[in-house]
Design a protein around this motif. Structure first.
Motif, PDB file in Angstrom:
ATOM      1  N   GLN A 190     -39.152 -23.265  -4.755  1.00 47.89           N
ATOM      2  CA  GLN A 190     -38.441 -24.141  -5.686  1.00 47.89           C
ATOM      3  C   GLN A 190     -39.419 -25.075  -6.391  1.00 47.89           C
ATOM      4  OE1 GLN A 190     -35.535 -26.719  -3.869  1.00 47.89           O
ATOM      5  NE2 GLN A 190     -35.065 -27.749  -5.781  1.00 47.89           N
ATOM      6  N   PHE A 209     -31.027 -13.799 -14.881  1.00 50.64           N
ATOM      7  CA  PHE A 209     -31.007 -14.280 -13.504  1.00 50.64           C
ATOM      8  C   PHE A 209     -32.326 -13.862 -12.880  1.00 50.64           C
ATOM      9  CE2 PHE A 209     -26.174 -14.108 -12.405  1.00 50.64           C
ATOM     10  CZ  PHE A 209     -25.978 -15.309 -13.045  1.00 50.64           C
ATOM     11  N   HIS A 226     -32.153 -18.034  -8.589  1.00 45.18           N
ATOM     12  CA  HIS A 226     -31.461 -18.058  -7.298  1.00 45.18           C
ATOM     13  C   HIS A 226     -32.492 -17.794  -6.202  1.00 45.18           C
ATOM     14  CE1 HIS A 226     -27.388 -17.681  -9.071  1.00 45.18           C
ATOM     15  NE2 HIS A 226     -27.989 -16.934  -9.966  1.00 45.18           N
ATOM     16  N   ARG A 250     -29.035 -13.699   0.949  1.00 42.56           N
ATOM     17  CA  ARG A 250     -29.163 -12.766  -0.179  1.00 42.56           C
ATOM     18  C   ARG A 250     -28.379 -11.488   0.102  1.00 42.56           C
ATOM     19  NH1 ARG A 250     -34.501 -11.058  -3.551  1.00 42.56           N
ATOM     20  NH2 ARG A 250     -33.418  -9.731  -5.055  1.00 42.56           N
ATOM     21  N   LEU A 265     -25.929 -10.634  -5.135  1.00 42.42           N
ATOM     22  CA  LEU A 265     -25.765 -10.856  -6.569  1.00 42.42           C
ATOM     23  C   LEU A 265     -26.107  -9.628  -7.399  1.00 42.42           C
ATOM     24  CD1 LEU A 265     -27.092 -14.494  -7.121  1.00 42.42           C
ATOM     25  CD2 LEU A 265     -24.751 -13.709  -6.774  1.00 42.42           C
ATOM     26  N   ASP A 310     -30.842 -24.172 -12.587  1.00 42.53           N
ATOM     27  CA  ASP A 310     -30.269 -23.814 -13.887  1.00 42.53           C
ATOM     28  C   ASP A 310     -31.165 -24.339 -15.006  1.00 42.53           C
ATOM     29  OD1 ASP A 310     -28.776 -23.451 -16.188  1.00 42.53           O
ATOM     30  OD2 ASP A 310     -26.938 -24.304 -15.368  1.00 42.53           O
ATOM     31  N   TRP A 343     -29.578 -21.353   0.088  1.00 45.14           N
ATOM     32  CA  TRP A 343     -29.401 -20.826  -1.263  1.00 45.14           C
ATOM     33  C   TRP A 343     -29.636 -21.982  -2.217  1.00 45.14           C
ATOM     34  CZ3 TRP A 343     -24.272 -18.371  -3.457  1.00 45.14           C
ATOM     35  CH2 TRP A 343     -24.471 -17.965  -4.772  1.00 45.14           C
ATOM     36  N   TYR A 357     -24.460 -12.479  -0.158  1.00 46.44           N
ATOM     37  CA  TYR A 357     -23.907 -12.716  -1.496  1.00 46.44           C
ATOM     38  C   TYR A 357     -24.129 -11.552  -2.448  1.00 46.44           C
ATOM     39  CZ  TYR A 357     -22.928 -17.455  -0.058  1.00 46.44           C
ATOM     40  OH  TYR A 357     -22.434 -18.552   0.596  1.00 46.44           O
ATOM     41  N   LEU A 417     -30.019 -22.932  -6.272  1.00 45.30           N
ATOM     42  CA  LEU A 417     -29.778 -22.477  -7.634  1.00 45.30           C
ATOM     43  C   LEU A 417     -30.438 -23.474  -8.578  1.00 45.30           C
ATOM     44  CD1 LEU A 417     -26.600 -21.099  -9.177  1.00 45.30           C
ATOM     45  CD2 LEU A 417     -27.710 -23.038 -10.278  1.00 45.30           C
ATOM     46  N   ILE A 452     -33.781 -13.613  -9.085  1.00 44.51           N
ATOM     47  CA  ILE A 452     -33.326 -13.666  -7.702  1.00 44.51           C
ATOM     48  C   ILE A 452     -34.523 -13.370  -6.798  1.00 44.51           C
ATOM     49  CG2 ILE A 452     -31.697 -12.733  -6.013  1.00 44.51           C
ATOM     50  CD1 ILE A 452     -30.054 -11.706  -8.475  1.00 44.51           C
ATOM     51  N   PHE A 505     -32.906 -17.492  -2.097  1.00 44.70           N
ATOM     52  CA  PHE A 505     -32.084 -17.260  -0.912  1.00 44.70           C
ATOM     53  C   PHE A 505     -32.926 -17.097   0.351  1.00 44.70           C
ATOM     54  CE2 PHE A 505     -29.400 -15.240  -4.196  1.00 44.70           C
ATOM     55  CZ  PHE A 505     -28.138 -15.723  -3.861  1.00 44.70           C
TER      56      PHE A 505
END
Length: 112
Positions: free
Chosen positions: A52, A37, A88, A95, A100, A81, A77, A98, A79, A39, A90
């Motif tokens: 992104q 992950f 992730h 952040r 994580l 994949d 948020w 959640y 995501l 983050i 945020f």
């Protein structure tokens, strides 16, 4: 390209866009959904979109395509994949909400 090299590429792209508090969690020993992950959080909507786009472009150049992306330019948020890697992104508030890192605390936080 090795999975960890892909992680490094994504992290560099995030840092280029001034992503805040970039954290990488190795979840290979505790989950089958992914190996890592990534983050990070941004300070505003434009920055999240730029983060992104930067990750997508860097990984596309490395020959990877997102299997799925959740969220859009209005989301707090996002995501992304990439099968072995899940990114992730945020807002600061989401952040914290959640958290994580707490949920996946059995994973290993690694330095990239």
């Amino acid at each position: 390209m090795e999975t960890l090299d892909i992680v490094k590429t994504a992290v560099e792209a995030l840092r280029d866009k001034k992503a805040e508090d970039v954290t990488v969690i190795d979840i290979t020993e505790i989950s089958s959904i992914a190996d890592y992950f990534i983050i990070a959080n941004g300070s505003n909507q434009n920055q999240l979109t730029a983060m992104q786009d930067a990750v997508d472009e860097a990984l596309y150049k490395a020959g990877l395509h997102a299997k799925q992306v959740e969220g859009n330019n209005q989301s707090t948020w996002i995501l992304m994949d990439y099968q072995d890697i899940i990114v992730h992104l945020f807002s600061k508030e989401d952040r914290l909400f959640y958290d994580l890192e707490r949920i996946w605390r059995d994973g290993k936080i690694i330095e990239v």
